[in-house]
Design an enzyme around this catalytic site. Structure first.
Site, mmCIF file in Angstrom:
data_model
loop_
_atom_site.group_PDB
_atom_site.id
_atom_site.type_symbol
_atom_site.label_atom_id
_atom_site.label_comp_id
_atom_site.label_asym_id
_atom_site.label_seq_id
_atom_site.Cartn_x
_atom_site.Cartn_y
_atom_site.Cartn_z
ATOM 1 N N LYS A 1 0.824 -1.213 0.000
ATOM 2 C CA LYS A 1 0.000 0.000 0.000
ATOM 3 C C LYS A 1 0.851 1.254 0.000
ATOM 4 C CE LYS A 1 -4.367 -1.627 1.683
ATOM 5 N NZ LYS A 1 -5.450 -1.497 2.643
ATOM 6 N N LYS B 1 -4.821 -10.041 -6.709
ATOM 7 C CA LYS B 1 -6.007 -10.292 -5.895
ATOM 8 C C LYS B 1 -7.193 -9.444 -6.376
ATOM 9 C CE LYS B 1 -6.353 -8.165 -1.928
ATOM 10 N NZ LYS B 1 -6.138 -7.656 -0.577
ATOM 11 N N LYS C 1 -11.566 -3.929 -5.114
ATOM 12 C CA LYS C 1 -12.067 -2.743 -5.788
ATOM 13 C C LYS C 1 -11.102 -1.608 -5.495
ATOM 14 C CE LYS C 1 -15.787 0.484 -6.164
ATOM 15 N NZ LYS C 1 -16.838 1.195 -5.492
#
Ligand code: TYM
Length: 333
Positions: free
Chosen positions: A114, A196, A199
């Site tokens: 991230k 993976k 959204k």
């Protein structure tokens, strides 16, 4: 009585990955596990580790609550609640931050990924996120934590935190066990089966299926999923990731083994297989959407969340008092 805890972050609409990896497990376990109290929550504090728009966040919180019910969670058997309504999560989070090490946080794969994808202002909570997750679980002395594969590392760290705390202050927390589904622990994207399913803004909407997607759109997304040019329905994750992912989805939703599916479709082309899978997914989502629309704006949903909150609060407060006492905070009562 044993306990089971799990949660989902309201950072967007739920995907078929969330459903297969997590919610479906909750529903199955609620019917199979006896002598176990369930705590399933909406992890809204986790959502703000990255920027969220307040009204969208509010909407997403309610939406997950409605989807829990629509997917089959029974509020008579499961305490469903919103994480931020139990302040003890944030309080125990601090104790967990004071138990775990920075190096341990920095090693988390999800944090590293991230961090890479964010251009500005990485929030401190993105790093310390596993401490909050440990708090979520340990607050209720969970024995079982059903999760998809991507949460395995966080669960391991939760176990480390529990063991360390118990060692430092005496036996306090139950060591939780992660429950990861055999099939469907990592559903991949339909357009990019190497990643993976999730959204996110940088992904095409064709890559993921949302539980509340229009059903025609769902069928089209399955039919246009990326596959290879072999036209052979065979599970081979390395060389045929697209069709392997579709086989996994098919198997997870029908409980037909991947082997049996390969056998059934050995003389079929991808078109036939995808068309059948589209029907399977649509048949699964159709009753969920009906129930969702029925409940999303109901008073019943608020009542369920109130009841879940009250029960969770009771357990959480008792546990936190015990923890503060063990650490030596405050005055002796
Ligand atoms: P979150 O919100 O990202 O995902 C919720 C659950 O869905 C699973 N999942 C998937 N499973 C299979 N395939 C996929 N493509 C897929 N995408 C998501 C996740 O593994 C997860 O089980 N930190 C957690 C939320 C959380 C939590 C907790 C979970 C907060 N506190 C305490 C358990 C216990 C998270 O961000 O999951």
């Amino acid at each position: 009585m044993k306990r089971l805890v799990s949660g989902i972050k309201p950072t967007g609409d739920l995907t078929l990955g969330n459903y297969i990896g997590a919610i479906k497990q909750f529903v199955n376990m609620q019917n199979e596990l006896i002598d176990t109290e369930f705590f399933i929550f909406i992890a809204d504090l986790h959502a703000i580790t990255t920027p969220q728009e307040r009204l969208v966040l509010r909407k997403n919180i309610k939406s997950i609550a409605a989807l829990y019910i629509a997917c089959g969670l029974d509020p008579e058997k499961v305490n469903i609640f919103i994480q931020s309504e139990i302040s003890e999560h944030a309080e125990l989070n601090y104790i967990m931050e004071s138990t775990l090490y920075i190096g341990e946080m920095e090693r988390m794969i999800q944090y590293k990924e991230k961090k890479e994808s964010q251009t500005e202002g990485i929030r401190t909570s993105l790093l310390t996120y596993p401490a909050l997750m440990a708090a979520d679980i340990l607050l209720y002395d969970a024995n079982f934590v059903p999760i998809g594969e991507d949460q395995k590392q966080h669960l391991e760290l939760t176990r480390t935190a529990a063991n360390r705390f118990n060692f430092l202050y005496g036996d306090t927390f139950t060591i939780p066990e992660g429950i990861i589904p055999k099939t469907g622990a990592r559903i991949m994207g339909l357009q990019n089966p190497e990643q993976k399913m999730s959204k996110s803004a940088d992904k095409s909407a064709k890559d993921y299926i949302l539980l509340i997607d229009d059903l025609k759109v769902v069928a089209n997304k399955i039919k246009s999923a990326v596959t290879d040019s072999d036209n052979l329905v065979k599970f081979d994750k390395e060389n045929k990731p697209g069709i392997s992912n579709l086989l996994t989805i098919f198997s997870a939703l029908t409980n037909i083994s991947i082997k049996d599916l390969e056998e059934k479709y050995k003389d079929s082309n991808y078109g036939t297989f995808k068309s059948d899978l589209a029907n399977v997914v649509v048949d699964e989502l159709s009753p969920i959407q009906n129930k969702y629309n029925e409940i999303i704006n109901s008073k019943e949903l608020d009542d369920i969340l109130d009841k879940g909150r009250d029960r969770a609060k009771l357990i959480a407060r008792r546990k936190l008092d015990k923890v503060y006492h063990k650490v030596g905070l405050g005055r002796k009562k």
